[in-house]
Design an enzyme around this catalytic site. Sequence first.
Site, PDB file in Angstrom:
ATOM      1  N   ARG A   6      -6.679 -11.787  39.239  1.00 22.69           N
ATOM      2  CA  ARG A   6      -7.822 -11.111  38.625  1.00 22.69           C
ATOM      3  C   ARG A   6      -9.024 -12.052  38.527  1.00 22.69           C
ATOM      4  O   ARG A   6     -10.163 -11.614  38.609  1.00 22.69           O
ATOM      5  CB  ARG A   6      -7.458 -10.605  37.231  1.00 22.69           C
ATOM      6  CG  ARG A   6      -6.507  -9.422  37.234  1.00 22.69           C
ATOM      7  CD  ARG A   6      -6.244  -8.915  35.826  1.00 22.69           C
ATOM      8  NE  ARG A   6      -5.269  -7.829  35.829  1.00 22.69           N
ATOM      9  CZ  ARG A   6      -5.574  -6.537  35.927  1.00 22.69           C
ATOM     10  NH1 ARG A   6      -6.840  -6.179  36.049  1.00 22.69           N
ATOM     11  NH2 ARG A   6      -4.634  -5.618  35.919  1.00 22.69           N
TER      12      ARG A   6
ATOM     13  N   GLU B  19       1.561 -10.694  36.735  1.00 23.99           N
ATOM     14  CA  GLU B  19       1.738  -9.453  35.969  1.00 23.99           C
ATOM     15  C   GLU B  19       2.938  -8.691  36.513  1.00 23.99           C
ATOM     16  O   GLU B  19       3.075  -8.509  37.722  1.00 23.99           O
ATOM     17  CB  GLU B  19       0.489  -8.574  36.040  1.00 23.99           C
ATOM     18  CG  GLU B  19      -0.752  -9.236  35.469  1.00 23.99           C
ATOM     19  CD  GLU B  19      -1.967  -8.319  35.551  1.00 23.99           C
ATOM     20  OE1 GLU B  19      -1.780  -7.103  35.727  1.00 23.99           O
ATOM     21  OE2 GLU B  19      -3.093  -8.826  35.449  1.00 23.99           O
TER      22      GLU B  19
ATOM     23  N   GLU C 226      -6.708   0.686  40.457  1.00 24.12           N
ATOM     24  CA  GLU C 226      -7.360  -0.316  39.621  1.00 24.12           C
ATOM     25  C   GLU C 226      -7.989  -1.409  40.485  1.00 24.12           C
ATOM     26  O   GLU C 226      -9.093  -1.881  40.207  1.00 24.12           O
ATOM     27  CB  GLU C 226      -6.349  -0.927  38.646  1.00 24.12           C
ATOM     28  CG  GLU C 226      -6.988  -1.917  37.682  1.00 24.12           C
ATOM     29  CD  GLU C 226      -5.986  -2.534  36.725  1.00 24.12           C
ATOM     30  OE1 GLU C 226      -6.430  -3.185  35.766  1.00 24.12           O
ATOM     31  OE2 GLU C 226      -4.772  -2.383  36.950  1.00 24.12           O
TER      32      GLU C 226
ATOM     33  N   ASP D 181     -16.075   5.044  43.560  1.00 26.09           N
ATOM     34  CA  ASP D 181     -17.327   5.248  42.824  1.00 26.09           C
ATOM     35  C   ASP D 181     -18.412   4.384  43.467  1.00 26.09           C
ATOM     36  O   ASP D 181     -18.810   3.355  42.937  1.00 26.09           O
ATOM     37  CB  ASP D 181     -17.136   4.879  41.352  1.00 26.09           C
ATOM     38  CG  ASP D 181     -18.367   5.223  40.518  1.00 26.09           C
ATOM     39  OD1 ASP D 181     -19.109   6.135  40.907  1.00 26.09           O
ATOM     40  OD2 ASP D 181     -18.586   4.556  39.486  1.00 26.09           O
TER      41      ASP D 181
ATOM     42  N   HIS E 273      -6.951   6.040  30.582  1.00 24.15           N
ATOM     43  CA  HIS E 273      -6.254   5.213  31.574  1.00 24.15           C
ATOM     44  C   HIS E 273      -6.752   5.689  32.941  1.00 24.15           C
ATOM     45  O   HIS E 273      -6.188   6.628  33.520  1.00 24.15           O
ATOM     46  CB  HIS E 273      -4.742   5.383  31.456  1.00 24.15           C
ATOM     47  CG  HIS E 273      -4.184   4.938  30.139  1.00 24.15           C
ATOM     48  ND1 HIS E 273      -3.798   3.643  29.886  1.00 24.15           N
ATOM     49  CD2 HIS E 273      -3.972   5.622  28.987  1.00 24.15           C
ATOM     50  CE1 HIS E 273      -3.343   3.546  28.640  1.00 24.15           C
ATOM     51  NE2 HIS E 273      -3.455   4.735  28.073  1.00 24.15           N
TER      52      HIS E 273
ATOM     53  N   CYS F 244      -6.577   4.530  35.843  1.00 21.59           N
ATOM     54  CA  CYS F 244      -5.675   4.382  36.990  1.00 21.59           C
ATOM     55  C   CYS F 244      -4.767   5.595  37.147  1.00 21.59           C
ATOM     56  O   CYS F 244      -4.240   5.842  38.235  1.00 21.59           O
ATOM     57  CB  CYS F 244      -4.826   3.122  36.832  1.00 21.59           C
ATOM     58  SG  CYS F 244      -5.816   1.629  36.758  1.00 21.59           S
TER      59      CYS F 244
END
Length: 775
Positions: free
Chosen positions: A422, A451, A462, A519, A741, A743
Amino acid sequence: MSEAGRDPSPAAPLAVAAAAPEEKKAKEPEREKLPPLGSAGAGATADLDKGAKGQISTSSSVPSTVSQKKEATENRSSPTHLVFPSIKNVRDLPPTCLDVRQKQRISTDASSEVKAPVLTEPGLPVQPKTMKDFQEDVEKVKSSGDWKAVHDFYLTTFDSFPELNAVFKKDTTASFNTIEDSGINAKFVNAVYDALLNTPQDIQKTVLKGIINSLLREWKGPRTKDDLRAYFILLQNPQFNNTSTYVIYAHLLRQISTLVEADHHFLVHWLKKLSLKRFKQLVERLLQFISLRLFPAKPEEFPPIAKCSWWIPSASKVLALLNTANNLVHPPLIPYTDFYNSTLDHIDLMEEYHTWQSFGSSHRFSFCQYPFVISIAAKKIIIQRDSEQQMISIARQSLVDKVSRRQRPDMNMLFLNMKVRRTHLVSDSLDELTRKRADLKKKLKVTFVGEAGLDMGGLTKEWFLLLIRQIFHPDYGMFTYHKDSQCHWFSSFKCDNYSEFRLVGILMGLAVYNSITLDIRFPPCCYKKLLSPPIVPSDQNTPVGICSVTLDDLCQIMPELAHGLSELLSYEGNVEEDFYSTFQVFQEEFGIIKSYNLKPGGDKIPVTNQNRKEYVQLYTDFLLNKSIYKQFAAFYYGFHSVCASNALMLLRPEEVEILVCGSPELDMHALQRSTQYDGYAKTDLTIRYFWDVVLGFPLDLQKKLLHFTTGSDRVPVGGMADLNFKISKNETSTNWLPVAHTCFNQLCLPPYKSKKDLKQKLIIGISNSEGFGLE
């Protein structure tokens, strides 16, 4: 496969008959006979009897010819018998609308004439009736009930092509051999057709009989402009809405579709001059004709499929002329979506696609040759299945390679596995995609380092959301955000490495490939450039991403600049003295002003009243093509490295945008119907409050809600149902705001006790969602 996909076979003979008065019959020459036309109901929905009662014969494949009987009769409804001879196989006819892969195009240059063989126009019959005379005759019928004058008018007018021209041509002595003026009195044509549907059945049958006679005489040989005018007039006949006239309609469409390109050029420019209402009627009539031939309500109404396989190709070619005409008008007469035929969503689209892939524009018909009739939903299915087949093929090859080397197969080899941190999202993504370039066409799986979690679709979405947000941030410098147009455009700053632009192209390609809605706010011009050309050229030196651009394209990105250039074009004073500009433009790059010549020696060429159009065009081309060429070329190659499919050739630029970003059309009632619930039932009070509030929201708040819960304010191609929107019960205090959420397209809603409280908390949540409640 649809019946239209078969090899065209010789036409079934057209057989229709209509009434004719004694005085007309006495003058008619010997003609081939047709079985009689049965009695028809009055009005537009008149249904002609079938079978032994006088069907429009379609079953016989061998035309018979008998001399016409000359005996006089006083019964106006005595039929005259005619039969169409077999017409040349459609596969031997010249192409009329052109496969998307063909280089030929119908000329769209209104200022140039396509040269056709010049034929001497025959002298036209004298037609004393004017539009006023006709309308007075129709009015008299209301009081007298005597249709004779009206009947005689229709009988004479539709008897032949010369008669049609004599009535409807504005000046029978003028040639009107121009593309811009058909020479037809459109108001008169409309008045005659509007009145026709309210006449008795014998008059309507008379018109149909006259059309048959005209088509029998005219189906061979070169065409004069008067012939084209006659086709143009007959095409507008509202009687062809009735399925009982489809055999005649099909032959008319066939004759029009087999005209030479020069004649089509004239028809296209005449069609674009039709009123919106008439143009739309023509399109809807042709779409209905294709739909009912594919899925007839009463199959016995039509000839066997094997004997009329040319019907749909002919109709599609004529529809292509209308589509070309529509594209010539700015703005178009009707939206491009009005050409969609939703019936095609129910045929074997992949067979159509494979036929097109295998045979191209040769003798095998495929709807993919006419992609403007295929809906975006159907095109998405084609692209998805084509993508899936490519994914399976690549994965299978990887498996075979592994086994052939006697290595143990690993399930991970079947996917494009992305492992990213990330904290280094962009660099890690770029490295992974560069290293795994051969795996881009495998299904995408994302893992965030450190993760735990399996990617069931949520992590992939995501990754897209976070990566797009970071790349398009103004501080990143790759794209410039224009507030006036609310869209991003490529930064023209020069750099040593354009690989990150390639990454954005790959992201867009992966989104289409994996059915993810992004987007992204690019102007329509971007998607036009992305399809220039739609297939990556084999020659590396061929320019890509270059398309013709106009001031309208610039206005979608930089409206203020476009307005200024538009004022320059319309300025009535002395441009050279008042503006004191040259063919040179200036741009700021990292605080340094740099100059660029729009043409060789541009800094010494003043902009004048005479050359200002050239200046505006060169300036627009510089901003949208030349100044960002390397950036966009990298973006182009990135996109096509994933979406290297011939299916892209079926898409319009607007459709690519919808596939990437979704549709801006919201239907919240559809979202309500498809919403799933977890912890709530749709009858619960909180849920009823929620939908009362949401359905009452203005559009901007509805978009904010969608963006809050899904990460985008647009709808996937499949509609709201494809969002898999879920409302879950959040067992927390009702003082809390809703949580999303993104995702999983999930909204977590506390059990608010009142509609007022729910509305207040929801508006606060969706209006302040950037970096809030976003997981």
